[in-house]
Design a protein around this motif. Structure first.
Motif: not given
Length: 298
Positions: A139-149, A159-167
């Protein structure tokens, strides 16, 4: 690609020197040498250089070095005085050996392309991972993309933009030394969400493991790790398999030893991506092709 591999003989002399002999004629041919310069990096790099030289001396028409993982890519600048820029040195070696073109996958930093004085095609492994994540119907509503640094923010943002503009969230860390990382803080909200950590490579997994521990502390429901290059230097396997990650998703740009597999690991193939790119290069076509038009091939 539907082609048989060319036959080549590679052996070691008693003193460790490498011997290469092509078993097929390559006179007037377009040759593509597929060789990641992964651990043992020096052995694999030297093999590649000698193979390029053998092809050049066998009158190959063109020689393309297909390097799924480009070793020494992290030595791309001088962060302190009296350091070498080994990425530029390796680029020079490949050029001087006789390569006419390089095809690389997910270089550590974009500026490494400028180190080559020959054409370079730079492909990205992200869409292979994105296709897999899409098949899991998270569910894209629950996704958050994290950069480790902080250095990986641009990669994570794309990457987040391709995942329906995830936060987007960022782990703020500072290195105390090579292969040693310290997590300091989290920028962004992950509470109750599925966190997808994105990086170009996992080496000792210190950065991504400490980041995952911080995400759990901040209330993340699940943590996934995604990277293109699975270097997996010790103690990476121990850190990745200790329960911090729901799944660790990597590609096969680096061949994985059997002992480096663990239950949470998923290995995706970049064979179609590299094969299609090689055909495009061979036929002088654009790199922006379906189904990988989102790759942003440079």
């Amino acid at each position: 690609m539907g082609l048989e591999l060319g036959k080549i003989r590679i052996k070691r002399f008693a003193d460790g020197e490498i011997y290469v002999q092509l078993q097929d004629s390559v006179r007037g041919c377009d040759v593509y040498l597929v060789q990641p310069t992964c651990p043992p990096a020096n052995e694999n790099l030297m093999e590649l250089l000698i193979m390029i030289d053998a092809c050049r001396r066998a009158s190959a028409k063109t020689i393309t070095a297909v390097i799924p993982y480009f070793g020494y890519a992290r030595a791309d600048r001088k962060s302190q005085g009296r350091e070498s820029i080994a990425a530029k040195l390796v680029a020079n070696l490949i050029t001087e050996a006789g390569a006419d073109r390089v095809l690389a996958c997910d270089l550590h930093s974009g500026q490494s392309m400028g180190y080559f004085d020959i054409p370079i095609d730079h492909v990205h492994g992200q869409p292979v991972i994105l296709d897999y994540l899409a098949s899991k119907t998270k569910c894209t509503d629950d996704l958050v993309v994290v950069s480790p640094d902080v250095g990986g923010v641009a990669r994570a943002r794309a990457f987040a933009k391709k995942l329906s503009d995830a936060p987007l969230a960022i782990v703020d860390k500072r290195r105390q030394g090579h292969n040693v990382a310290e997590v300091l803080n989290l920028i962004g909200d992950v509470k109750g969400k599925v966190a997808v950590m994105v990086d170009d490579m996992i080496d000792t997994a210190g950065t991504i493991a400490k980041g995952a521990a911080l995400l759990h502390q901040e209330g993340a429901r699940e943590v996934y790790a995604c990277c293109t290059h699975a270097v997996f230097s010790p103690p990476a396997i121990e850190r990745l398999s200790n329960g911090l990650f729901q799944e660790v998703i990597v590609t096969n740009t680096i061949p994985l030893a059997e002992q480096n597999y663990f239950p949470q690991l998923t290995v995706l193939s970049v064979a179609n991506l590299l094969g299609e790119t090689i055909w495009r290069v061979h036929d002088d076509c654009s790199g922006s092709f379906e189904p990988y038009s989102s790759l942003g091939i440079d």
